[in-house]
Design an enzyme around this catalytic site. Structure first.
Site, PDB file in Angstrom:
ATOM      1  N   ASP A 138      -0.690  -5.715  -0.031  1.00 52.18           N
ATOM      2  CA  ASP A 138      -1.135  -6.575  -0.494  1.00 52.18           C
ATOM      3  C   ASP A 138      -1.402  -7.411  -1.232  1.00 52.18           C
ATOM      4  OD1 ASP A 138      -3.121  -3.663  -0.204  1.00 52.18           O
ATOM      5  OD2 ASP A 138      -1.682  -2.765  -1.283  1.00 52.18           O
ATOM      6  N   CYS A 181       0.619  -0.996   0.123  1.00 50.69           N
ATOM      7  CA  CYS A 181      -0.373  -0.029  -0.088  1.00 50.69           C
ATOM      8  C   CYS A 181       1.266   1.148   0.313  1.00 50.69           C
ATOM      9  CB  CYS A 181      -0.961  -0.243   1.029  1.00 50.69           C
ATOM     10  SG  CYS A 181      -1.569   1.576   1.398  1.00 50.69           S
ATOM     11  N   GLU A 214       9.031 -13.684 -22.251  1.00 53.19           N
ATOM     12  CA  GLU A 214       9.575 -14.962 -21.341  1.00 53.19           C
ATOM     13  C   GLU A 214       9.231 -15.218 -20.304  1.00 53.19           C
ATOM     14  OE1 GLU A 214      11.708 -17.255 -19.593  1.00 53.19           O
ATOM     15  OE2 GLU A 214      12.470 -15.073 -19.553  1.00 53.19           O
TER      16      GLU A 214
END
Length: 159
Positions: A64, A57, A80
């Site tokens: 988060d 956050c 890739e």
């Protein structure tokens, strides 16, 4: 009846694939590699699932968590996968809102590989009691391409 093995494509020497590399400390520092699409004349969907994506956050610095789904129809290039894993991991110490992370990832992948179509779903776990789901797409889905649902259930808490 023996089949002739497919010739390996000539890959650039600067790929992160197949060698030890430093973990990137930020999304800006992360390198997103691409490789030639050996099936460039065929429309098909590639799906990457990152069920344990993390960022911070930008206000509180608290972690988060999200379940990311990236679907794309490649053109000349494929992303890739090792470089994508490193790129996604670079968000672990990066402060940004859910919307910014999700859209930034979608735009960066699209910019790197120029797919015919790409969508990203960011299914974020609750922050402050509210789960946030963020969706972004670019390009036009070629006619006749089957794209499965992302299959991530809406957040139900203890349900």
């Amino acid at each position: 009846m023996s089949k002739t093995p497919r010739k390996s494509p000539k890959l650039p020497n600067d790929l992160q694939l197949g060698r030890a590399v430093e973990w990137p400390t930020s999304p800006e520092q992360a390198k997103l590699d691409r490789v030639p699409n050996p099936q460039k004349d065929t429309n098909y969907v590639v799906r990457f699932t990152a069920p344990e994506f993390t960022s911070l956050c930008p206000i509180t610095g608290q972690p988060d968590f999200a379940h990311l789904m990236i679907d794309y129809v490649p053109g000349q290039w494929l992303v890739e996968s090792k470089s994508l894993k490193l790129y996604l991991a670079s968000f672990r110490n990066h402060g940004a809102f859910h919307e910014d992370c999700t859209v930034e990832i979608g735009k960066r992948v699209a910019s790197a590989i120029k797919p015919k179509w790409l969508r990203i779903g960011g299914y974020w776990y609750p922050r402050g009691g509210i789960p946030i789901d963020v969706f972004w797409q670019t390009g036009t889905l070629p006619k006749g391409v089957w794209v499965p649902e992302q299959g991530v259930a809406p957040y139900r808490g203890r349900g």
